[in-house]
Design an enzyme around this catalytic site. Structure first.
Site, short mmCIF file in Angstrom:
data_model
loop_
_atom_site.label_atom_id
_atom_site.label_comp_id
_atom_site.label_asym_id
_atom_site.label_seq_id
_atom_site.Cartn_x
_atom_site.Cartn_y
_atom_site.Cartn_z
N THR A 166 0.88 -1.16 0.00
CA THR A 166 0.00 0.00 0.00
C THR A 166 0.92 1.21 0.00
O THR A 166 1.98 1.20 0.64
CB THR A 166 -0.93 0.05 1.23
OG1 THR A 166 -0.13 0.14 2.42
CG2 THR A 166 -1.81 -1.20 1.30
N SER A 288 18.95 -1.02 -26.04
CA SER A 288 19.34 0.38 -26.16
C SER A 288 20.32 0.54 -27.31
O SER A 288 21.15 -0.34 -27.56
CB SER A 288 19.98 0.86 -24.86
OG SER A 288 20.67 2.08 -25.05
N LYS A 294 21.22 -2.88 -21.58
CA LYS A 294 19.83 -2.54 -21.32
C LYS A 294 18.86 -3.57 -21.91
O LYS A 294 19.07 -4.12 -22.98
CB LYS A 294 19.48 -1.17 -21.91
CG LYS A 294 20.15 0.00 -21.21
CD LYS A 294 19.65 0.20 -19.79
CE LYS A 294 18.20 0.60 -19.75
NZ LYS A 294 17.91 1.85 -20.45
#
Length: 469
Positions: A166, A288, A294
């Protein structure tokens, strides 16, 4: 397609009242054929139903019905084969089809428009498309439900844990399967909204004519049945002038897009190095151009971003219709592109997620370790005290103090000493704290709809039964 700004001297099908040709820029601004040609199947189906009804009612002869029907089917075949010229000077899909029909069969083509207006023609075409789009998206949503349910079943076998959040702070441990079932529940409602929308729009405007109905002895129930509608619309003004069916479709699309965007956001977060909960498949990620390490979650990022387009389509049409008087206004030409775009966008996002989720690898050791962080079993300690007769608010304060003590010294609750625990409350000791594990916390959540394995199995059984109905 003609796309110049010169004046066109070809005779318009509606041009009898006009002495001057339409200005080229007006023609370009006015035309919708660039996007509404997509409705050619629905348009020709509507025309075939209309001409058959005109024949049955004795308004046209059998020979005329045959000529017009054969001509329409010929036009349809050419469009499907890619052998049709869409002309800007013919404005829209309806006039393009009718003019092409006239070119093929001559003046008898003009009888097709007996007792019909472009107003009810466009309304019936668009309703047909939107109803079919709603049912198609409902089917694709159901397929993703099926995939998410299968993932829930798979991960329940090992009772894989996940931190529940939460405020994006670790709150309580849950089963990963419980997380999947939350999306199953959302998607079930999404499918229901789309099917409800399709049921409400299951009315044919054909026969409403321009706005007031027609003096011709039409059988509107016949054309409605021929086109697969449950009934004709009850009011001719409403039939041609209302677009709430498109608004309801776009609203259901917007809520579905919001749910898919939330899913996307969680997958993006969970796939980061910092979380490390899952690895997305190479087939649904990109790299990338400069950083070789990446692996970018482009499917999820685009799905999250495209939700904005879907929301915008709903707001756009709401803004268009809010100030239009009854019945038809040219403003309503702006009703289609947003519906087409939302349908196309969600069609591909739903398909991509149905493909991607089974190929996503979850790292159970990482998710379990994360589920134990952040004092996620603190509520269980408070519940233990409450079961011993301590008022829950008092128990909450006691455990809050212990969490503060543990956090200041960099320890977990179960690492606190007996003296520290008993100093907070006599009912507590190290043995109690160590027994309140994340596994035990999850197993204790036995309330209906909770994360306990038995409750999740129950939810899966219910969801599986719902899918089979």
């Amino acid at each position: 397609m003609t796309n110049n700004h010169t004046k066109n001297t070809d005779k318009k099908l509606w041009g009898g009242r006009f002495a001057e040709a339409t200005d080229g820029l007006v023609e370009l601004f006015n035309a919708s054929v660039g996007f509404d040609q997509r409705l050619y199947e629905q348009d020709i189906r509507g025309s075939l139903a209309h001409v058959a009804m005109l024949g049955k009612q004795g308004i046209l002869t059998a020979e005329e019905v045959g000529q017009i029907s054969d001509g329409l089917n010929s036009v349809l075949a050419d469009i499907r084969a890619g052998n049709f010229e869409w002309r800007l000077d013919r404005e829209d899909v309806h006039m393009n089809v009718e003019a092409a029909l006239r070119d093929r069969i001559g003046p008898v083509a003009g009888k097709l428009h007996t007792a019909r207006s472009r107003n009810d023609q466009v309304a019936v075409d668009f309703r047909l498309f939107t109803k079919e789009a709603a049912l198609d998206l409902a089917g694709k949503t159901r397929e993703l439900r099926r995939v998410m349910l299968a993932e829930a079943e798979k991960h329940l076998q090992d009772e894989v844990l996940l931190p529940g959040y939460t405020h994006l702070q670790v709150a309580q441990p849950i089963l990963l399967s419980h997380w999947f079932m939350a999306y199953v529940a959302m998607l079930e409602r999404d499918e229901g909204r789309l099917r409800d929308a399709a049921a409400r729009m299951d009315e044919s405007p054909l026969g409403s004519s321009a706005l007031a109905g027609t003096p011709w002895p039409l059988d509107r129930h016949m054309t409605a049945e021929a086109l697969g509608f449950a009934r004709p619309t009850a009011n001719s003004l409403d039939g041609v002038g209302s677009r709430d069916f498109a608004l309801e479709f776009l609203s259901a699309c917007a809520i579905l897009a919001a749910h898919l965007s939330r899913l996307s956001e969680e997958l993006i977060l969970y796939s980061t190095f910092e979380f490390g909960f899952l690895t997305l498949p190479d087939s649904h990620t990109t790299g990338s151009s400069i950083m070789p390490q990446k692996k970018n979650p482009d499917v999820s990022e685009l799905s999250r971003g495209k939700a904005g387009r879907v929301f915008g389509n709903l707001m756009g049409l709401l803004t268009v219709v809010k100030g239009t008087p009854l019945a038809y206004n040219k403003d309503l030409q702006e009703d289609k592109e947003g519906v087409f775009d939302s349908y196309d966008t969600l069609s591909i996002v739903l398909r991509l997620y149905a493909e991607m989720m089974p190929k996503t690898v979850w790292h159970a050791d990482v998710t379990k370790a994360a589920a134990a962080r952040g004092y996620s079993t603190a509520t269980d300690v408070a519940d233990f005290l409450a079961r011993g007769g301590v008022p829950f608010r008092e128990a909450h304060e006691v455990v809050g103090g212990l969490v503060g003590l543990a956090s200041r010294s960099g320890r977990q609750l179960w690492e606190l000493a007996d003296a520290e625990l008993q100093g907070a409350h006599p009912l507590l000791n190290a043995q109690v704290a160590q027994a309140l594990t994340v596994e035990e916390s999850v197993r204790s959540r036995q309330s209906y709809g909770g994360t306990a394995p038995e409750r999740v199995r129950e939810a899966i059984r219910n969801a599986r039964q719902a899918l089979e109905n």
